[in-house]
Design a protein around this motif. Structure first.
Motif, PDB file in Angstrom:
ATOM      1  N   GLN A  38      -1.852  -5.402  14.854  1.00 42.37           N
ATOM      2  CA  GLN A  38      -2.657  -5.114  13.664  1.00 42.37           C
ATOM      3  C   GLN A  38      -1.742  -4.638  12.562  1.00 42.37           C
ATOM      4  O   GLN A  38      -1.077  -3.592  12.690  1.00 42.37           O
ATOM      5  N   ALA A  39      -1.706  -5.402  11.484  1.00 40.86           N
ATOM      6  CA  ALA A  39      -0.940  -5.032  10.300  1.00 40.86           C
ATOM      7  C   ALA A  39      -1.848  -4.247   9.356  1.00 40.86           C
ATOM      8  O   ALA A  39      -3.078  -4.371   9.417  1.00 40.86           O
ATOM      9  N   PRO A  40      -1.283  -3.450   8.459  1.00 39.15           N
ATOM     10  CA  PRO A  40      -2.094  -2.653   7.530  1.00 39.15           C
ATOM     11  C   PRO A  40      -3.052  -3.536   6.731  1.00 39.15           C
ATOM     12  O   PRO A  40      -2.642  -4.560   6.168  1.00 39.15           O
ATOM     13  N   GLY A  41      -4.306  -3.142   6.710  1.00 46.86           N
ATOM     14  CA  GLY A  41      -5.299  -3.871   5.945  1.00 46.86           C
ATOM     15  C   GLY A  41      -5.784  -5.162   6.574  1.00 46.86           C
ATOM     16  O   GLY A  41      -6.563  -5.902   5.956  1.00 46.86           O
ATOM     17  N   LYS A  42      -5.340  -5.434   7.791  1.00 48.03           N
ATOM     18  CA  LYS A  42      -5.734  -6.680   8.457  1.00 48.03           C
ATOM     19  C   LYS A  42      -6.424  -6.373   9.785  1.00 48.03           C
ATOM     20  O   LYS A  42      -6.306  -5.282  10.328  1.00 48.03           O
ATOM     21  N   GLN A  43      -7.128  -7.385  10.284  1.00 53.88           N
ATOM     22  CA  GLN A  43      -7.790  -7.234  11.579  1.00 53.88           C
ATOM     23  C   GLN A  43      -6.777  -7.375  12.714  1.00 53.88           C
ATOM     24  O   GLN A  43      -5.737  -8.008  12.556  1.00 53.88           O
ATOM     25  N   ARG A  44      -7.144  -6.792  13.834  1.00 50.55           N
ATOM     26  CA  ARG A  44      -6.317  -6.950  15.023  1.00 50.55           C
ATOM     27  C   ARG A  44      -6.361  -8.417  15.453  1.00 50.55           C
ATOM     28  O   ARG A  44      -7.425  -9.045  15.470  1.00 50.55           O
ATOM     29  N   GLU A  45      -5.195  -8.959  15.809  1.00 48.70           N
ATOM     30  CA  GLU A  45      -5.120 -10.369  16.175  1.00 48.70           C
ATOM     31  C   GLU A  45      -4.349 -10.559  17.465  1.00 48.70           C
ATOM     32  O   GLU A  45      -3.462  -9.772  17.812  1.00 48.70           O
ATOM     33  N   LEU A  46      -4.680 -11.643  18.138  1.00 49.64           N
ATOM     34  CA  LEU A  46      -3.986 -12.000  19.365  1.00 49.64           C
ATOM     35  C   LEU A  46      -2.540 -12.376  19.066  1.00 49.64           C
ATOM     36  O   LEU A  46      -2.262 -13.086  18.100  1.00 49.64           O
ATOM     37  N   VAL A  47      -1.630 -11.904  19.916  1.00 45.79           N
ATOM     38  CA  VAL A  47      -0.241 -12.344  19.852  1.00 45.79           C
ATOM     39  C   VAL A  47       0.035 -13.256  21.045  1.00 45.79           C
ATOM     40  O   VAL A  47       0.429 -14.403  20.884  1.00 45.79           O
ATOM     41  N   ALA A  48      -0.167 -12.743  22.252  1.00 46.92           N
ATOM     42  CA  ALA A  48       0.083 -13.532  23.459  1.00 46.92           C
ATOM     43  C   ALA A  48      -0.665 -12.910  24.629  1.00 46.92           C
ATOM     44  O   ALA A  48      -0.755 -11.684  24.729  1.00 46.92           O
TER      45      ALA A  48
END
Length: 118
Positions: A39-49
């Protein structure tokens, strides 16, 4: 009680590498899936692997060819080798594990910061 403990984050220059590790404990049940989100600032949590207990993997398009996930089912550990890092990889990385008991139960680590400088 399931606990996931991450290690390995830090600051690296663009083009560099980092290795994240996560150790799961507290469950007598197997983790059907283990992996990483960010999760980057201001963004939604996202799948990496993600990696299933059978070894199937799922990567975000943005990290394919640069990141490699591996796990040790016997030790309930999962590792993310990150190469050719880019500034846009900067985020808090969270370890994730899933236990199935008729439905999926998600468990999360506390997060580890990865910062890639340009």
């Amino acid at each position: 009680q399931v606990q996931l403990v991450e290690s390995g984050g830090g600051l690296v220059q663009a083009g560099g590498s980092l290795r994240l590790s996560c150790a799961g404990s507290g469950s007598t049940l197997r983790f059907e899936s283990m992996g990483w989100f960010r999760q980057a600032p201001g963004k939604q949590r996202e799948l990496v692997a993600l990696m299933s207990i059978g070894g199937s993997t799922n990567y975000a398009d943005s990290v394919k060819g640069r990141f490699t996930i591996s796990r040790d089912n016997a030790k309930n550990t999962v590792t993310l080798q990150m190469n050719s890092l880019k500034p846009e990889d900067t985020a808090v990385y969270y370890c994730n594990a899933v236990v199935y008991l008729g439905t999926a139960y998600n468990f999360w680590g506390q997060g580890t910061q990865v910062t890639v400088s340009s």
